[in-house]
Design an enzyme around this catalytic site. Structure first.
Site, PDB file in Angstrom:
ATOM      1  N   ASP A   1       0.729  -1.388   0.003  1.00  0.00           N
ATOM      2  CA  ASP A   1       0.283  -0.037   0.057  1.00  0.00           C
ATOM      3  C   ASP A   1       0.975   1.186   0.188  1.00  0.00           C
ATOM      4  O   ASP A   1       0.279   2.429   0.299  1.00  0.00           O
ATOM      5  CB  ASP A   1      -1.035   0.038   1.172  1.00  0.00           C
ATOM      6  CG  ASP A   1      -2.043  -1.073   1.225  1.00  0.00           C
ATOM      7  OD1 ASP A   1      -2.016  -1.839   0.338  1.00  0.00           O
ATOM      8  OD2 ASP A   1      -2.740  -1.363   2.109  1.00  0.00           O
TER       9      ASP A   1
ATOM     10  N   HIS B   1      -0.660   5.092   1.173  1.00  0.00           N
ATOM     11  CA  HIS B   1      -0.020   5.799   2.358  1.00  0.00           C
ATOM     12  C   HIS B   1       0.399   6.989   1.833  1.00  0.00           C
ATOM     13  O   HIS B   1       0.216   8.366   2.252  1.00  0.00           O
ATOM     14  CB  HIS B   1       0.846   4.966   2.988  1.00  0.00           C
ATOM     15  CG  HIS B   1       0.298   3.751   3.519  1.00  0.00           C
ATOM     16  ND1 HIS B   1       0.864   3.014   4.462  1.00  0.00           N
ATOM     17  CD2 HIS B   1      -0.948   3.110   3.492  1.00  0.00           C
ATOM     18  CE1 HIS B   1       0.289   1.888   4.766  1.00  0.00           C
ATOM     19  NE2 HIS B   1      -0.792   2.022   4.290  1.00  0.00           N
TER      20      HIS B   1
ATOM     21  N   ASP C   1      -2.632  -8.030  -5.841  1.00  0.00           N
ATOM     22  CA  ASP C   1      -4.197  -7.621  -5.995  1.00  0.00           C
ATOM     23  C   ASP C   1      -4.227  -6.226  -5.686  1.00  0.00           C
ATOM     24  O   ASP C   1      -2.982  -5.560  -5.118  1.00  0.00           O
ATOM     25  CB  ASP C   1      -4.909  -8.478  -4.892  1.00  0.00           C
ATOM     26  CG  ASP C   1      -4.672  -7.826  -3.392  1.00  0.00           C
ATOM     27  OD1 ASP C   1      -5.270  -6.867  -2.950  1.00  0.00           O
ATOM     28  OD2 ASP C   1      -4.039  -8.379  -2.882  1.00  0.00           O
TER      29      ASP C   1
ATOM     30  N   GLU D   1      -7.295  -3.340  -4.478  1.00  0.00           N
ATOM     31  CA  GLU D   1      -8.604  -2.848  -3.707  1.00  0.00           C
ATOM     32  C   GLU D   1      -9.175  -1.730  -4.077  1.00  0.00           C
ATOM     33  O   GLU D   1     -10.000  -1.427  -4.876  1.00  0.00           O
ATOM     34  CB  GLU D   1      -8.559  -3.299  -2.357  1.00  0.00           C
ATOM     35  CG  GLU D   1      -9.824  -3.033  -1.547  1.00  0.00           C
ATOM     36  CD  GLU D   1      -9.874  -3.437  -0.261  1.00  0.00           C
ATOM     37  OE1 GLU D   1     -10.824  -4.095   0.253  1.00  0.00           O
ATOM     38  OE2 GLU D   1      -8.908  -3.067   0.587  1.00  0.00           O
TER      39      GLU D   1
ATOM     40  N   GLU E   1      -7.790   5.075  -4.640  1.00  0.00           N
ATOM     41  CA  GLU E   1      -6.541   5.644  -3.865  1.00  0.00           C
ATOM     42  C   GLU E   1      -5.448   5.322  -4.757  1.00  0.00           C
ATOM     43  O   GLU E   1      -4.218   6.122  -4.812  1.00  0.00           O
ATOM     44  CB  GLU E   1      -6.313   4.894  -2.510  1.00  0.00           C
ATOM     45  CG  GLU E   1      -7.159   5.560  -1.727  1.00  0.00           C
ATOM     46  CD  GLU E   1      -7.203   4.700  -0.124  1.00  0.00           C
ATOM     47  OE1 GLU E   1      -6.886   5.550   0.796  1.00  0.00           O
ATOM     48  OE2 GLU E   1      -7.246   3.573  -0.136  1.00  0.00           O
TER      49      GLU E   1
ATOM     50  N   TYR F   1     -19.271  -0.462   1.918  1.00  0.00           N
ATOM     51  CA  TYR F   1     -17.798  -0.672   1.974  1.00  0.00           C
ATOM     52  C   TYR F   1     -17.173  -0.961   0.655  1.00  0.00           C
ATOM     53  O   TYR F   1     -16.032  -0.330   0.054  1.00  0.00           O
ATOM     54  CB  TYR F   1     -17.282  -1.873   2.938  1.00  0.00           C
ATOM     55  CG  TYR F   1     -17.652  -1.653   4.431  1.00  0.00           C
ATOM     56  CD1 TYR F   1     -18.186  -0.338   4.862  1.00  0.00           C
ATOM     57  CD2 TYR F   1     -17.681  -2.695   5.275  1.00  0.00           C
ATOM     58  CE1 TYR F   1     -18.512  -0.461   6.056  1.00  0.00           C
ATOM     59  CE2 TYR F   1     -17.936  -2.592   6.693  1.00  0.00           C
ATOM     60  CZ  TYR F   1     -18.304  -1.209   7.040  1.00  0.00           C
ATOM     61  OH  TYR F   1     -18.776  -1.367   8.341  1.00  0.00           O
TER      62      TYR F   1
END
Length: 831
Positions: free
Chosen positions: A572, A576, A645, A647, A651, A729
């Site tokens: 991530d 971040h 992956d 999600e 972002e 979500y």
């Protein structure tokens, strides 16, 4: 006993439902130590033997909500009593070209950001909790988030996907107990869709899974056995070498598999071994076929599942290898064979055989990326390095978004020759040594203000009553303690908090034109940011010299690799760090004097996640973004049965947007051009694979009704999240954060279809039933299609601040909805 992780997840869900805490962003991919009970909701894998496995079980994942009792998920302060209201000022509708440069002269978007060592505030760590397993020494930093990572993680038994083929080290498994490299290709009729027992007529399936362990063909050798090792070398942006070496055999004996994304053949380079070609099916026939090139020997292999594969052998000494059927499951070649063996699957269009014949003997070993951006036109070129019969044309496989943007110069596209991929529709055969992909509508006019992709304009022409309402919210929110909200034990949550206040202060400057408020907020924001730029936060970043990157020190404490969403293991980073880069862009825009002291720190975050050049040897090239797939992979150094992956597609785009704006503010035209190009590529790829309009022509029809992918892996798609299955979500994680780039990625047509399917009154889950921060996210997203309703929601008297998550503000949501046309008089069109 219920696992602690499930208790925490259930507790968090209850607290969110009661409105006692804000809903938290996703917990993503984590590898949990063995022995932890897995949640019951994991997704089934189907093997060729019919055994059900779960992907979470295969990867050791566990879904949980970390930091439930920590400051990282504590509720942010509610809106305080407003200070005396500043005099409202009406801004003007202006083209953002005035604030964002448009480069008329061609710019190379892949120039290095910098080439020096990481700044001195970062301590260097020479050891990392994740070992570099059987990786041959190389001079450049190692890749952590690429398609081949399973080959050096865990027990090396999970596969890698080059699309359309998948490769997995058999490691003594499968029907033939082989130690070779298994090659799979899954047709549409082999995919598993479900859960069918819960699917109503006309409703979409929850997931699409590609079976694992099929072993269509296995390239092996008689000498491979229990002492075989799998090594990797030349870990690059698009490619890797996977090397199988037997034990107790000459050091020169090996099989090297040059693996390149989209490769037309699976190629194996043998050295002094006896080839075995095995299968998990049964072989009906092995037929030698005449071939014009006398240096190559061709065979047709028919399997009992109805598929036919072609085998091309190019011995180093021109001699017929005389492959023969030795059993129903194996083909044997000559002892001491050195040379190249290539295999390819004949597609439904039988003309694919002639195409393979023309390219047999040549193969790609790596790829180089170059680009060109001028004004709103951009292109990027992938040029392959070839080996073998390099005079022959190279056949590769293009994904759907490639086909839609490929320049026809120097290549030939065979639209009738296709093979299915695992999660990206059909791959199309393309012949050519280099691809140039063109984007002609780069978002160069996009700035910090609400923006529309059709008009290429921002809209800050608000009535005085709207200015007054936004001002009230901004004064209240900027009276809050920015340092307290951002000084957390998580880079992710800290960055979100900083970015929230950055957008508020931007609104105060360019929309409210309240310099007093700007000064008040900017002083506090710069102080809060300095905690991170001096690396004094709760868990400082360190430069990891083992893998080559900036990671949280939290994961070094008792090897707690799950801390902060796995940041220490390279999960991530684009998520971040995007919030910090965006915040820095806003601060630098408002206070240029601030840049000199902070530029190197921010650029280090850019380089970690998105170093564009091999001239920068401190970080790998494009750690997160995958220029073959057209989006990033969030999954770092954790083995996983379904490989990488992604999600939160939104972002992902937030990083590209932050990159663009930071590049503009610091005057780095290459970085700004790269951000614009990445945004356009993301818009194209995400609208094919992640965000589905009703007429999507790429994904399986039975899945399109979900409107978003949920989690898209390399080997499966699952309409869920890592932190819960509530509809808000699943859909919402592809919305946040709502910023100017959102309108480019999430089309008005898509947002309307999604809203009317799931969230309009009378739909499956009306937005009125959604509580907590997710409710605010849904209504902010609605501004992309129906800004009037969005503005009405946020401007209602006594607005409930619990509808704002920790990274959102009422100030920005009001300004964004208004800027999208939410306050237009009746009869006026939206922006």
């Amino acid at each position: 006993m219920i696992p602690r992780s499930n208790i925490l997840a259930q507790l968090a869900t209850i607290l969110v439902a009661l409105g006692l805490v804000h809903a938290v962003p996703p917990v993503r991919r984590f590898n949990q130590a063995s022995g932890i009970q897995k949640p019951e909701s994991t997704i089934n894998h189907v093997t060729n033997t019919g055994t059900l496995l779960t992907s979470l079980e295969m990867a050791g994942y566990v879904t949980s909500l970390p930091f439930v009792t920590s400051t990282a998920t504590s509720p942010f302060p509610k809106l305080k009593t407003p200070l005396p209201e500043a005099a409202p000022q009406v801004s003007q509708k202006v083209p953002l070209a005035l604030t964002t440069s448009i480069h008329e002269i061609a710019v190379d978007p892949f120039k290095p950001v910098a080439t020096g060592a990481a700044p001195s505030q970062f301590t260097t760590r020479n050891q990392h909790p994740v070992p570099r397993l059987n990786i041959q020494q190389q001079s450049s930093p190692l890749q952590t988030n690429k398609f081949y990572a399973n080959f050096y993680l865990g027990d090396q038994s999970f596969g890698s996907f080059v699309h359309p083929y998948g490769l997995t080290w058999s490691k003594g498994g499968g029907p033939m107990s082989s130690w070779g490299m298994a090659i799979d290709h899954i047709d549409y009729n082999e995919k598993v869709y479900g859960p069918t027992e819960k699917t109503l007529p006309g409703q979409p399936v929850q997931y699409i899974i590609n079976p694992v362990g099929i072993q269509d063909l296995v390239l092996s050798a008689a000498e491979l056995g229990s002492g075989t090792t799998l090594q990797t070398s030349k870990l690059d942006t698009f490619s890797v070498n996977a090397i199988l070496s037997p034990s107790n055999v000459s050091n020169t004996a090996s099989i090297t598999f040059p693996m390149v994304q989209g490769m037309g053949f699976v190629t194996a380079v043998y050295k002094n071994l006896t080839p075995w070609i095995e299968t998990g099916h049964a072989i009906l026939s092995v037929t030698p076929k005449p071939f014009a090139d006398k240096s190559i020997f061709k065979y047709s292999v028919a399997l009992n599942n109805g598929n036919t594969w072609l085998v091309y052998a190019t011995p180093s000494i021109q001699q017929d290898p005389k492959f023969t059927l030795s059993s129903l499951g194996s083909i044997t070649g000559p002892a001491g064979f050195s040379g190249v063996i290539q295999i390819a699957k004949i597609s439904s269009d039988k003309s694919s055989e002639a195409l393979y014949d023309a390219s047999a003997g040549v193969y790609a070993t790596s790829a180089a990326l170059t680009g060109n951006v001028a004004s709103t036109n951009g292109s990027y070129t992938i040029t392959w390095t070839k080996a073998g019969a390099t005079c022959k044309p190279l056949t590769m496989w293009a994904l759907p978004h490639h086909v839609k943007s490929l320049s026809n110069s120097g290549i030939k596209i065979y639209r009738n020759i296709t093979l299915t991929t695992t999660t990206k529709g059909n791959a199309t055969a393309v012949v050519g040594d280099a691809w140039t992909l063109v984007e002609t509508n780069l978002p160069t006019s996009m700035g910090f203000a609400p923006w529309d992709p059709d008009s290429k304009m921002s809209n800050t022409n608000f009535p005085s009553s709207v200015i007054a309402k936004i001002s009230t919210a901004a004064i209240s929110e900027l009276s809050e303690d920015i340092s307290a909200q951002s000084n957390l034990n998580s880079m992710y949550y800290s960055g979100k908090a900083l970015a929230k206040f950055a957008s508020i202060i931007y609104v105060a400057k360019d929309i409210l034109k309240n310099d007093t408020l700007v000064t008040q907020g900017l002083t506090k924001l710069e102080k809060a940011f300095s905690l991170f730029s001096t690396n004094q936060q709760q868990f400082p970043l360190v430069y990891d010299n083992a893998w080559g990157g900036l990671v949280s020190s939290a994961g070094y404490i008792n090897n707690a690799l799950l801390a902060d969403f796995g940041n220490t293991a390279y999960n991530d980073h684009h998520f971040h760090y995007s919030y910090f880069i965006y915040t820095a862009a806003v601060i630098g825009y408002l206070d240029p004097k601030w840049l000199n002291a902070n530029k190197d720190w921010v650029n280090s975050l850019v380089r970690d996640a998105s170093n564009p050049s091999k001239l920068d040897n401190v970080y790998p090239v494009f750690r997160m973004f995958d220029w073959y797939h057209g989006h990033s992979w969030a999954h770092g150094l954790f083995p996983a049965g379904d490989s990488k992956d992604e999600e939160s597609s939104s972002e992902d785009t937030n990083f590209a947007y932050a990159l663009k704006m930071w590049g503009h503010v610091i005057g780095d035209s290459s970085m700004e051009a790269r951000g614009n190009l990445m945004l356009s590529v993301l818009a194209r790829s995400l609208q094919s694979y992640f965000l589905y309009e009703d007429d999507n022509d790429v994904m399986p029809p039975q899945f399109i009704g979900n409107k978003v992918s949920g989690i898209l892996f390399e080997n499966k798609i699952d309409h869920t999240t890592y932190f819960g299955s509530a509809l808000e979500y699943i859909q919402g994680i592809h919305m946040l954060p709502i910023l100017p780039h959102s309108a480019l990625i999430r089309t008005r047509k898509f947002v309307q279809e999604e809203w009317e399917r799931f969230f309009a009154e009378g739909a499956v889950d009306p937005a009125s039933k959604v509580q907590g921060g997710w409710r605010g996210i849904l209504y902010a997203n609605l501004a992309l299609y129906d800004p009037a309703t969005s503005y009405a929601f946020f401007s209602q008297p006594n607005f409930n601040a619990s509808y704002l998550d920790g990274g959102a503000s009422l100030t920005w949501y009001l300004a964004y909805a208004a800027g999208r046309g939410g306050t237009a008089p009746s009869g006026c069109s939206h922006v």
